[in-house]
Design an enzyme around this catalytic site. Structure first.
Site, PDB file in Angstrom:
ATOM      1  CE  LYS A  66      -4.349   0.273   0.741  1.00 19.35           C
ATOM      2  NZ  LYS A  66      -5.278  -0.266  -0.263  1.00 19.35           N
ATOM      3  CB  THR A  74      -2.701  -3.267  -0.233  1.00 19.66           C
ATOM      4  OG1 THR A  74      -3.982  -2.976  -0.773  1.00 19.66           O
ATOM      5  CG2 THR A  74      -1.908  -4.118  -1.199  1.00 19.66           C
ATOM      6  CG  HIS A  78      20.346  24.070 -16.159  1.00 19.02           C
ATOM      7  ND1 HIS A  78      21.621  23.664 -15.834  1.00 19.02           N
ATOM      8  CD2 HIS A  78      19.783  23.023 -16.804  1.00 19.02           C
ATOM      9  CE1 HIS A  78      21.823  22.424 -16.280  1.00 19.02           C
ATOM     10  NE2 HIS A  78      20.720  22.006 -16.865  1.00 19.02           N
TER      11      HIS A  78
END
Lengths: 294, 294, 294, 294
Positions: A12, A57, A240
């Site tokens: 999960k 899960t 940059h």
């Protein structure tokens, strides 16, 4: 034709666990994003649709929430170790549990009032086997800048190279760093605080002839400062900042001497590197399937 | 059939302007996201494809970068006022210029080294006419939480209401707030710092019977603290933190007494409100086309 | 000092409502993102913490889900009208309800299997009063490109203008468009399909001397094609595609004749415009607080 | 203490390359997001700040743009192979070049007019060595749903398991899939189209006892359909659609029989699995550092 199931894992992802400690009037907050994964003998679920070995899960998620209370969150590493061990215990077919935790920092406004700090996010990835565990601590979204003391020159040139050499440029990155411990007997919070201090100080103090050199210096400094670390890995976009060209502007005396930059989004350089202590023990599966570091 | 051009504006959005002040060895950084828009008589561009009156968005962008040097960035408000005035001057067809600025905060690591602070982003929106200007200051992504002293009860119930009354819940929001000044003769940085302090303190100190009440208290406090403000507007998602239901877990003695929550993403409550000083002057076009506040 | 509550509204944003119609073996799917807001006399909630007039946002959310069944989703407009009317009915203090719907399209793979289409998202904003309703239909994330037949020249130049004139450039946008109906007695799906066709065809067929001109042509075409529309509003980022400069590459015969572009992220031009039918009825509150269009 | 540089790579990420083919009046568009990375002997850059062996990421970016013209974009795989080979040639210190490409699809509106399709994104990852190359094709953001013929039951239960068994649920995922070719002599576009058809058809036709079973069936079908593939890897979030509880609503006869769901954001199940052809050749470095698949 015949084929077979290869590597697989399930779990999960991104349970947003918020634990409030309210034992006194002065509350504390632990704000986590928790992902769990189990690896082991789950082939029947894939090939025969048989879930008998599968801990859902949903149960993993429930455990993540419950353990924020049952075990508490002294640190993301400590919490993740407890959660990983529990999941292994609850799921006999699992050979290994991996727990990833992101922790968001909050600053205190009052006894029970907080403002989210933003900026760097502390991380932990714990990989628990039946006979031990590996721990990675880390940080992400750590946005750093040096406004000078950075150059980039003497590089290889080919037919497509147009980049001028730079004697003085901005160096900026949104750092993701992870470091592997050789033990689980660690004061996790003290180690993390120290690591962050080391990384920041080294970034600031290093004259940079490339982002690679800066990262390497940061990795070496971290291994130096904490003998119990085995290695450090970095994933560092070169954010940059291009000097804006003022030459076409018709304004007397207007120049741009390293003062005005455009922060670019894409593309970006991306530097990834490991610094490994000589003689470090085998890394095991600590880095297996860790996003950006595998 | 015949039709006509209605309201229109055009500009350059999200120029990422980074200004480094390097007059001494101790550099400063101003990190901005700048959007400009012009309004006026630009009908020929729409209906006849005639650009004679149109100052290109590219030129607006260039001006945003150049003014970070020419005028500097003493504060986002001050910079935006200068930029807006310049754009009006450069474009005779424009009746009005609106400049939006987001400012990202950095913390100092060294003389020329910085780490981005994250968290709340300071904002300014300036609307410049040929005979004056309106200024909105603000903050966004200000994530606040009270872990108690918040209730929600006594509300209207219909057939679809299943929400239980809450005596003690988490109150959390990611606040966007803007406030309008009645003058441009303001110490913008002092005003902003004071506003943020007022908002944070009021949020922490207010017992909340709904997010609406908390926002109203914050707005009143801000108007009280700064007599030169005309009004305050808030857009505040109610970032729901739901208590996790432990009742199905088969663990002796395990309870969840306001300690473990799931932070939900969507849906979210969304509260928007203005608090206006009695007798405030007309707001003009200050809020026109300001995202989330118009 | 004294102050008063100004404009305010509250509601539940971004309920992700998925309705499956399974009356036959061939299922249908309606996949919606629904936001509701109420406006009216809610001052007591703000100033006195009294919720007696407040229908909780949780109840609004519940209603949004229930009405996907009770009323169904023949179209986003029809569903939003029903939901808005219900909310007004349920909340006596409300003067007005606004419902925003985004609808995600899916393509059919089988009787009960679907693949999400991606691309443009259909939208509706409905504003319901006690004596009537206003409907906006629309589309967002409609990404369009003309690879030629676009120029930009003859524009105003100032000291900061460096942009060369362009005889042949790429024109691209990620369009958000909304159009107001003068009636609620409309075949919403037919109207939407027709509108999309008109917008796409006009974009493709219009030689563009600026994005403004293209938008205006699209608006006029839409008003021409559907006499029951009162006006159209556009918010259109100019998604710049810059020709890549090959001049520095040392490769014989290599040129870039409008063939290779870099798609830029930020900054972007942003053009916003309305086209209004002459003699259209008053727009009422249809556009009030509609993001990007107010 | 001593340490050494471990694995490292560097490159330019996310160059947004748009190639227009305008050899005839009917233009074509290739819209790419390109990332390149070089691996090899670049230790001096890290440890000594010496860039003599380093081909700048700026040059890599330039090459990515230039090769969209020089070589063209017959397919993302073909383009990536050419670009990777060129980078190896240009940079003697490099042992390996990895090129990742995402390709965004556009639909035609006219001779030179297009609308972006949205939905699934085609991907390629090419890893070029001095003596060969490995190619992964793939797809991401492929959002699939079955509105029935999906169950989840018979799973392991522990103290924290509260999930009821489901006989009939929604199965939905946003699939990322990649498959490895055993050759570079492939009709890449035909292979991709066929793969997508196989994946979609198998998803639609498979009764699912868990997402794992569906993925496995899709992987087997793909290997069956294309004998030149060595393996398939999936990363599949289980996009939960929870049945909305209507039981508290006081509306006569209102039930929710699998018709109204809430689409949840977080947390989500995450299933990752490989299906490997028996006897497949060694995978080499094809999957090294591929996000989500390493």
């Amino acid at each position: 034709m015949s084929s077979h199931l290869g590597f697989n894992q399930y779990g999960k992802a991104e349970s947003r666990v918020v634990r409030i400690v309210r034992d006194t009037a002065v509350h504390e907050i632990h704000d986590l994003n928790v992902s769990t994964a189990l690896r082991g003998d789950f082939a029947d679920a894939h090939t025969r649709g048989d879930q008998a070995a599968v801990l859902p899960t949903d149960s993993q998620k429930n455990t993540a929430f419950a353990y924020a209370k049952i075990h508490g969150v002294a640190s993301p590493e400590d919490y993740a170790l407890a959660l990983g061990r529990r999941l292994l215990e609850a799921c006999p077919a699992a050979r290994q549990a991996q727990v990833e935790v992101e922790q968001y920092a909050w600053d205190r406004l009052g006894d029970h009032s907080f403002v989210r700090r933003g900026g760097a996010v502390r991380t932990a990835v714990v990989t628990v086997d039946r006979d031990g565990a590996q721990v990675l601590s880390g940080v992400q979204e750590l946005v750093l800048m040096n406004s000078t003391d950075s150059e980039f020159k003497g590089f290889l040139r080919d037919e497509f190279t147009t980049l001028p050499e730079a004697d003085d440029r901005i160096l900026a990155t949104s750092l993701v760093a992870r470091w592997q411990h050789t033990s689980t007997d660690v004061d996790w919070n003290a180690s993390y605080d120290s690591a962050l201090t080391t990384l920041l100080r080294t970034f600031a103090d290093t004259y940079s002839r490339a982002l690679q050199e800066t990262l390497h210096a940061m990795g070496c400094a971290l291994l130096d400062a904490q003998p119990s670390l085995a290695e450090v890995r970095f994933s560092a976009p070169n954010k940059h900042h291009f000097l804006v060209d003022f030459s076409g502007f018709r304004v007397d005396g207007l120049t741009n001497d390293g003062e005005v930059f455009v922060a670019a989004d894409r593309p970006y350089g991306l530097i990834e590197a490991q610094v490994v202590r000589d003689g470090a023990p085998p890394e095991g599966d600590a880095w297996l399937a860790v996003p950006g570091f595998c």
